[in-house]
Scaffold this motif. Structure first.
Motif, PDB file in Angstrom:
ATOM      1  N   ARG A  47      10.754 -38.847  48.887  1.00 32.57           N
ATOM      2  CA  ARG A  47      11.956 -39.635  49.211  1.00 32.57           C
ATOM      3  C   ARG A  47      12.418 -39.421  50.643  1.00 32.57           C
ATOM      4  NH1 ARG A  47      13.321 -38.354  43.628  1.00 32.57           N
ATOM      5  NH2 ARG A  47      14.109 -36.341  44.320  1.00 32.57           N
ATOM      6  N   GLY A  48      11.635 -38.728  51.448  1.00 27.02           N
ATOM      7  CA  GLY A  48      12.032 -38.491  52.819  1.00 27.02           C
ATOM      8  C   GLY A  48      13.016 -37.353  52.962  1.00 27.02           C
ATOM      9  N   GLY A  49      13.018 -36.418  52.003  1.00 26.08           N
ATOM     10  CA  GLY A  49      13.882 -35.251  52.103  1.00 26.08           C
ATOM     11  C   GLY A  49      15.155 -35.339  51.300  1.00 26.08           C
ATOM     12  N   ILE A  50      15.341 -36.398  50.514  1.00 27.85           N
ATOM     13  CA  ILE A  50      16.564 -36.571  49.723  1.00 27.85           C
ATOM     14  C   ILE A  50      16.360 -35.949  48.347  1.00 27.85           C
ATOM     15  CG2 ILE A  50      18.223 -38.195  48.768  1.00 27.85           C
ATOM     16  CD1 ILE A  50      18.097 -38.088  51.827  1.00 27.85           C
ATOM     17  N   LEU A  51      17.205 -34.990  47.987  1.00 26.17           N
ATOM     18  CA  LEU A  51      17.126 -34.315  46.701  1.00 26.17           C
ATOM     19  C   LEU A  51      17.998 -35.044  45.691  1.00 26.17           C
ATOM     20  CD1 LEU A  51      16.224 -31.891  44.957  1.00 26.17           C
ATOM     21  CD2 LEU A  51      18.272 -30.687  45.761  1.00 26.17           C
ATOM     22  N   LEU A  52      17.365 -35.635  44.676  1.00 27.15           N
ATOM     23  CA  LEU A  52      18.086 -36.276  43.578  1.00 27.15           C
ATOM     24  C   LEU A  52      17.940 -35.431  42.322  1.00 27.15           C
ATOM     25  CD1 LEU A  52      17.090 -40.061  43.860  1.00 27.15           C
ATOM     26  CD2 LEU A  52      19.143 -38.941  44.720  1.00 27.15           C
ATOM     27  N   PRO A  53      18.914 -35.462  41.434  1.00 24.75           N
ATOM     28  CA  PRO A  53      18.747 -34.767  40.151  1.00 24.75           C
ATOM     29  C   PRO A  53      17.741 -35.513  39.284  1.00 24.75           C
ATOM     30  CG  PRO A  53      20.794 -36.008  40.163  1.00 24.75           C
ATOM     31  CD  PRO A  53      20.245 -36.094  41.562  1.00 24.75           C
ATOM     32  N   VAL A  54      17.059 -34.782  38.444  1.00 27.13           N
ATOM     33  CA  VAL A  54      16.147 -35.404  37.482  1.00 27.13           C
ATOM     34  C   VAL A  54      16.989 -36.098  36.417  1.00 27.13           C
ATOM     35  CG1 VAL A  54      14.377 -34.991  35.746  1.00 27.13           C
ATOM     36  CG2 VAL A  54      14.346 -33.708  37.892  1.00 27.13           C
ATOM     37  N   ARG A  55      16.675 -37.354  36.156  1.00 32.50           N
ATOM     38  CA  ARG A  55      17.418 -38.136  35.163  1.00 32.50           C
ATOM     39  C   ARG A  55      16.515 -38.462  33.992  1.00 32.50           C
ATOM     40  NH1 ARG A  55      18.852 -43.218  36.639  1.00 32.50           N
ATOM     41  NH2 ARG A  55      20.640 -43.233  35.252  1.00 32.50           N
ATOM     42  N   ALA A  56      17.033 -38.250  32.789  1.00 38.33           N
ATOM     43  CA  ALA A  56      16.263 -38.549  31.592  1.00 38.33           C
ATOM     44  C   ALA A  56      16.947 -39.573  30.713  1.00 38.33           C
ATOM     45  CB  ALA A  56      16.013 -37.269  30.788  1.00 38.33           C
ATOM     46  N   VAL A  57      18.193 -39.918  31.003  1.00 39.82           N
ATOM     47  CA  VAL A  57      18.966 -40.817  30.145  1.00 39.82           C
ATOM     48  C   VAL A  57      19.501 -41.964  30.986  1.00 39.82           C
ATOM     49  CG1 VAL A  57      21.015 -41.033  28.700  1.00 39.82           C
ATOM     50  CG2 VAL A  57      19.582 -39.004  28.525  1.00 39.82           C
ATOM     51  N   ARG A  58      19.334 -43.164  30.459  1.00 41.86           N
ATOM     52  CA  ARG A  58      19.851 -44.350  31.150  1.00 41.86           C
ATOM     53  C   ARG A  58      21.221 -44.745  30.625  1.00 41.86           C
ATOM     54  NH1 ARG A  58      15.472 -49.020  32.505  1.00 41.86           N
ATOM     55  NH2 ARG A  58      14.917 -48.167  34.514  1.00 41.86           N
ATOM     56  N   ASP A  59      21.348 -44.854  29.302  1.00 42.04           N
ATOM     57  CA  ASP A  59      22.617 -45.250  28.685  1.00 42.04           C
ATOM     58  C   ASP A  59      23.001 -44.198  27.666  1.00 42.04           C
ATOM     59  OD1 ASP A  59      22.474 -47.739  30.044  1.00 42.04           O
ATOM     60  OD2 ASP A  59      21.095 -48.458  28.505  1.00 42.04           O
ATOM     61  N   ILE A  60      24.263 -43.800  27.687  1.00 38.90           N
ATOM     62  CA  ILE A  60      24.748 -42.799  26.761  1.00 38.90           C
ATOM     63  C   ILE A  60      26.039 -43.299  26.128  1.00 38.90           C
ATOM     64  CG2 ILE A  60      26.018 -41.532  28.533  1.00 38.90           C
ATOM     65  CD1 ILE A  60      25.308 -38.973  27.074  1.00 38.90           C
ATOM     66  N   PRO A  61      26.203 -43.155  24.801  1.00 36.15           N
ATOM     67  CA  PRO A  61      27.425 -43.655  24.154  1.00 36.15           C
ATOM     68  C   PRO A  61      28.667 -42.999  24.732  1.00 36.15           C
ATOM     69  CG  PRO A  61      25.750 -43.073  22.527  1.00 36.15           C
ATOM     70  CD  PRO A  61      25.263 -42.573  23.851  1.00 36.15           C
ATOM     71  N   GLY A  62      29.688 -43.820  24.969  1.00 32.32           N
ATOM     72  CA  GLY A  62      30.967 -43.288  25.420  1.00 32.32           C
ATOM     73  C   GLY A  62      31.062 -43.023  26.895  1.00 32.32           C
ATOM     74  N   ALA A  63      29.983 -43.239  27.654  1.00 28.07           N
ATOM     75  CA  ALA A  63      30.015 -42.982  29.098  1.00 28.07           C
ATOM     76  C   ALA A  63      30.083 -44.310  29.831  1.00 28.07           C
ATOM     77  CB  ALA A  63      28.783 -42.199  29.536  1.00 28.07           C
ATOM     78  N   ALA A  64      31.163 -44.543  30.545  1.00 30.15           N
ATOM     79  CA  ALA A  64      31.323 -45.796  31.266  1.00 30.15           C
ATOM     80  C   ALA A  64      30.560 -45.742  32.578  1.00 30.15           C
ATOM     81  CB  ALA A  64      32.804 -46.048  31.540  1.00 30.15           C
ATOM     82  N   ALA A  65      29.815 -46.779  32.859  1.00 30.73           N
ATOM     83  CA  ALA A  65      29.068 -46.833  34.121  1.00 30.73           C
ATOM     84  C   ALA A  65      30.038 -46.980  35.273  1.00 30.73           C
ATOM     85  CB  ALA A  65      28.088 -47.997  34.097  1.00 30.73           C
ATOM     86  N   LEU A  66      29.713 -46.344  36.369  1.00 32.18           N
ATOM     87  CA  LEU A  66      30.559 -46.456  37.543  1.00 32.18           C
ATOM     88  C   LEU A  66      30.440 -47.847  38.148  1.00 32.18           C
ATOM     89  CD1 LEU A  66      29.856 -43.031  39.216  1.00 32.18           C
ATOM     90  CD2 LEU A  66      31.883 -43.702  37.956  1.00 32.18           C
ATOM     91  N   PRO A  67      31.501 -48.363  38.736  1.00 32.98           N
ATOM     92  CA  PRO A  67      31.429 -49.713  39.306  1.00 32.98           C
ATOM     93  C   PRO A  67      30.602 -49.736  40.576  1.00 32.98           C
ATOM     94  CG  PRO A  67      33.540 -48.688  39.810  1.00 32.98           C
ATOM     95  CD  PRO A  67      32.828 -47.759  38.858  1.00 32.98           C
ATOM     96  N   GLY A  68      30.083 -50.900  40.857  1.00 34.58           N
ATOM     97  CA  GLY A  68      29.414 -51.108  42.137  1.00 34.58           C
ATOM     98  C   GLY A  68      28.017 -50.571  42.221  1.00 34.58           C
ATOM     99  N   CYS A  69      27.398 -50.222  41.090  1.00 31.69           N
ATOM    100  CA  CYS A  69      26.060 -49.645  41.139  1.00 31.69           C
ATOM    101  C   CYS A  69      25.027 -50.742  41.324  1.00 31.69           C
ATOM    102  CB  CYS A  69      25.754 -48.871  39.855  1.00 31.69           C
ATOM    103  SG  CYS A  69      26.802 -47.430  39.656  1.00 31.69           S
ATOM    104  N   ALA A  70      24.191 -50.582  42.276  1.00 34.01           N
ATOM    105  CA  ALA A  70      23.152 -51.576  42.533  1.00 34.01           C
ATOM    106  C   ALA A  70      22.052 -50.944  43.342  1.00 34.01           C
ATOM    107  CB  ALA A  70      23.723 -52.783  43.279  1.00 34.01           C
ATOM    108  N   CYS A  71      20.892 -51.594  43.317  1.00 32.75           N
ATOM    109  CA  CYS A  71      19.774 -51.118  44.121  1.00 32.75           C
ATOM    110  C   CYS A  71      19.998 -51.538  45.557  1.00 32.75           C
ATOM    111  CB  CYS A  71      18.464 -51.683  43.596  1.00 32.75           C
ATOM    112  SG  CYS A  71      17.039 -51.163  44.554  1.00 32.75           S
TER     113      CYS A  71
END
Length: 864
Positions: free
Chosen positions: A487-511
């Motif tokens: 990624r050119g030196g950018i450390l991201l957390p490992v993600r294993a879950v896309r959708d989780i019950p009760g967790a609201a997605a943050l606004p403005g998320c886009a590629c």
């Protein structure tokens, strides 16, 4: 006679009248009792408590892959598989079939069907035993909510609760509660769970025949088990269809079609898919918190890829067993998001010996797989891929206060090597040299920056051996560290879950892809951005990864690109890996292998722009394998997993970022190529490194006048017809011994006796100096170092426990001799390259080297 017959007939008539009267009285009394019971039930219904169970909708936790395919259903609190279906998402066929099978007057009664109760009482009285029941659906729901046995008291309370339910809820709600709580056998609770379990479809999509079959099950799930009693279930289904026809719910033609419909019951699901991944999820891995207890969890896993990787891991273990390899693990990450695409913790999760050990999260020694991060520190400290590093016999202090002398996989030393070749071929001495120069503390900090915080001991515990993987990391952490480079030196957390019950997605998320170089033919890696501010420690399941400006930059893009360019350089690694090795794929891959001590662990980790693959091969028990290296053990598995992960993807290349430039350097010295350099190469360097260490002209090559008659340097008085100019190599003192042993074209010592000259300043010692006539030699004992400590190993034969004494002599000639002494006792004499072997002896010893009147001495200690 007639009189007797009349009396008999009259007696019979009186008996019949008495019997009819008794029956009528019995029925009237029963009805009176029923009336009293109904009144009592109605009164009790105002006092009975509404069960708290009604407020609880027990559901299983359904863990899905990224496309919605079920990986595992974790049972609810009642140890059943259940999922709730609202009434309007249940097929009308299910409702009609259930009413026909259980309660035809459901829409007409008020929870207790008085007519049914009266009919049942009359039938029971006439039969002299219980032959008919009168439980309504509402009463059955009351039983499901209350529990309890089949006692008269429980029946009374169930009836009272049924009346309360009827007053509190409408019929649709009662049916919804009932259908979602019914047991359908095989640990399936509720119509939706049964529909998916038996027919792999939702309850709203059931056919008439399927709905009738499921309606038949709750009466006796064991008697009508679809897997063991299919014939009984079909017969019961057909009786339900007959009742539906009689009730007018279906037509005769619909009944015929439903009876002809095969009972296509699916086999039970596998125990569960991606078992180690699912267990990691349940423990909160890749979620950022404890996994929810119920609902649906959509993960990032690609089940199709997962199954392929599982097969590849199983095959690899089968092939390695003859060489002592019993276990393997693999992981695939998507670079742009940090998402887990495949996660295989062992070859067989259900192996009773070690199958449930998770090789993705197990701590193991990574060997040379840590070297790229050592070089990333070097490249931000003024080094470049052109910088020359020493690959010569060298002793380094170990973290435990002892010393060690690293060797390469091919048991050879290669002298001065450029950083590109040193990393690409995984030479050990250059990496340890860098760790010593940069300090183990800075190396450890760099590894922590890349997320390898499982290296939790102080720097002096690891020492310089940290560069060779003398510590324990997880495959998951190591793969994400490599993905950070991708990624050119950018450390991201490992993600294993896309959708989780009760967790609201943050606004403005886009590629929001970062801008790329116009010269790049491939699209840039898409790193998600979100408008809300989230710190790097926030749970990653709340939203897609936050974007470059919010997550830490471990190293600059130029540094990450330089490391990547080396790891993907096929030509640079030819010396160690040869042509056609397993790291050569149809697309460009940056990869690195690693092997721990005694072949206990094999690693290969690498990446394209799109994905990162990490594999480990070894034994969970810690037993060594039989000469299985990262390239021969883990390498083939890495290749196959990478090919599978890239299938359907277009591999992009890494365009050079701003901040790097090409320079033309000498292939031997790594310095700017001069007129005497026979071979020059184009190399990359960062602007930062060039500023910290401005490049200089090559100092390794020198054109010298040679007397062709003697092959020695010609003085200025040599006739021109006997002089030619030839290019020779001269080396810094640290490479002098290697240059002689490697038969490099160093400048001959001395002057041609036919045309000598006054000495000029020396520049190379034994590997290229021009000594002045009559200069006394200076000797240096280069090994062992002064103050060295050695230990006798009781498990190794004493005759094998030796050290090699080494010396250097300034202005040495072919005939010169060095004598070695231990405690003033003569040991041996040696000509170039001045070496002697000494068997270790316990105690403190003085070791010396003597050449003529010159001598050098050190003190060492050998302990048992």
């Amino acid at each position: 006679m007639d009189t007797d017959r009349g009396r008999v007939g009259s007696g019979r008539r009186r008996l019949l009248r008495r019997l009819r009267s008794a029956v009528i009285i019995g029925v009237l009394c029963s009805l009176a009792v029923i009336g009293l019971i109904v009144v009592a039930v109605e009164g009790a219904s105002y006092f009975v408590e509404m069960p708290t169970e009604l407020a609880r909708r027990e559901e299983s936790l359904r863990i899905l892959d990224r496309r919605g395919v079920l990986l595992r259903e974790v049972r609810s609190g009642r140890e059943t598989k259940s999922r709730w279906a609202p009434f309007d998402r249940i097929s009308p066929h299910v409702v009609a079939a259930t009413l026909a099978a259980e309660d035809r007057r459901f829409w007409d009664h008020g929870g207790v069907d008085v007519l049914a109760v009266g009919r049942a009482v009359v039938q029971d009285v006439l039969a002299g035993e219980v032959v008919s029941g009168a439980s309504t659906i509402t009463m059955q729901l009351a039983k499901l909510l209350r529990g309890g046995g089949r006692t008269a008291a429980n029946k009374f309370l169930e009836a009272a609760l049924a009346r309360k339910l009827e007053r509190s809820f409408d019929k649709r709600r009662i049916l919804e509660e009932y259908l979602n709580r019914l047991p359908y056998g095989n640990d399936l609770e509720g119509i939706e769970a049964a529909s998916w379990g038996y027919f792999r479809k939702s309850a709203q999509d059931l056919s008439l025949g399927e709905a009738a079959a499921l309606a038949a099950l709750p009466r006796s799930p064991a008697l009508y088990d679809p897997y063991r009693q299919a014939a009984q279930l079909r017969a019961r289904r057909d009786r339900v269809l007959d009742r539906m026809l009689a009730a007018g719910s279906i037509t005769a033609s619909e009944r015929r079609r439903a009876v002809a419909e095969p009972l296509a019951v699916h086999p039970p699901l596998r125990r569960f898919e991606a078992p180690h991944f699912v267990q990691w999820i349940l423990a909160g891995g890749g979620v950022g918190a404890a996994a929810p207890a119920t609902g649906t969890l959509r993960t990032t896993l690609d089940l199709d890829l997962q199954r392929r990787v599982e097969t590849l891991v199983e095959r690899t273990v089968r092939e390695l067993r003859p060489r002592g390899g019993e276990d393997a693990a693999a992981i695939v990450l998507e670079n742009g998001t940090g998402e887990v695409l495949a996660y295989v913790g062992s070859a067989d999760f259900f192996d009773p010996d070690a199958g449930q050990v998770d090789g993705v999260r197990a701590l193991r020694q990574p060997g040379s797989a840590l070297k790229p991060f050592v070089y990333s520190l070097a490249f931000r400290s003024g080094y470049s891929p052109a910088s020359v590093l020493p690959d010569v016999a060298t002793r380094f202090p170990a973290g435990d206060g002892d010393w060690f002398e690293p060797r390469n996989y091919d048991n050879r030393f290669h002298g001065p090597v450029r950083a590109r070749e040193a990393l690409a071929n995984s030479f050990n001495v250059p990496a340890v040299h860098l760790a010593q120069t940069l300090t183990p503390g800075r190396v450890l900090d760099t590894l922590h920056d890349f997320g390898l915080d499982m290296l939790d001991r102080p720097a002096d515990f690891y020492g310089v051996a940290i560069a060779l993987g003398d510590g324990e990391v997880t495959l998951l952490g190591l793969a994400n560290a490599y993905a950070t480079l991708a990624r050119g030196g950018i450390l991201l957390p490992v993600r294993a879950v896309r959708d989780i019950p009760g967790a609201a997605a943050l606004p403005g998320c886009a590629c929001d892809p970062p801008s790329s170089s116009a010269s790049s033919p491939s699209p840039p890696i898409c790193v998600h951005r979100c408008s809300s501010v989230v710190s790097p420690s926030s749970p990653p399941f709340l939203s897609p990864p936050i974007g470059v400006h919010r997550y830490p930059s471990v190293v600059s893009a130029p540094v990450a690109w330089l490391v990547t360019d080396i790891l993907a350089d096929r030509r640079a690694r030819l010396a160690a890996f040869g042509e056609g090795n397993v790291l050569e794929l149809p697309f460009r891959v940056a990869a690195k292998t690693g092997t721990s001590k005694s072949y206990r662990d094999n690693w290969t980790v690498g990446y394209t722009r799109e994905v990162t693959v990490g594999v480990w091969v070894g034994n969970f028990s810690g037993e060594p394998m039989g000469s299985v290296s990262g390239i021969t053990g883990a390498g083939p598995l890495f290749r196959e997993v990478m090919l599978a992960a890239m299938e359907g993807r277009t591999a992009g290349d890494w365009a050079a970022p701003s901040g790097v430039r090409r320079i033309r350097v000498c292939a031997l010295s790594g310095e700017l190529a001069g007129p005497d350099c026979p071979h020059a190469v184009e190399e990359w360097a960062s602007d930062e490194a060039l500023a910290l260490r401005p490049p200089v002209a090559c100092s390794y090559h020198r054109a010298t006048a040679i007397d062709v008659r003697t092959g020695l340097p010609a003085g200025p008085g040599c006739p021109p017809e006997h002089v030619v100019r030839r290019v020779f190599e001269r080396y810094p003192p640290g490479f002098a011994e290697w240059a002689v042993e490697a038969h490099r074209p160093v400048l001959p010592l001395g002057w041609s006796p036919l045309c000598p000259a006054e000495p000029e300043p020396a520049f190379g010692g034994a590997a290229g100096g021009v000594p002045a006539p009559g200069t006394l030699p200076e000797v240096a004992l280069t090994y062992p170092p002064d103050g060295a400590h050695y230990s006798i190993d009781p498990d190794v034969r004493r005759e094998l426990q030796t050290i090699v004494l080494r010396a250097q002599v300034s202005g040495a000639r072919d005939g010169d001799v060095v004598r070695f002494y231990v405690d003033d006792r003569f040991l041996a004499e040696s000509r170039l390259p001045f070496r002697a072997t000494w068997p270790l002896e316990e105690g403190t010893h003085r070791v010396s080297a003597r050449a003529g009147d010159a001598a050098d001495e050190v003190t060492i200690r050998v302990q048992p």
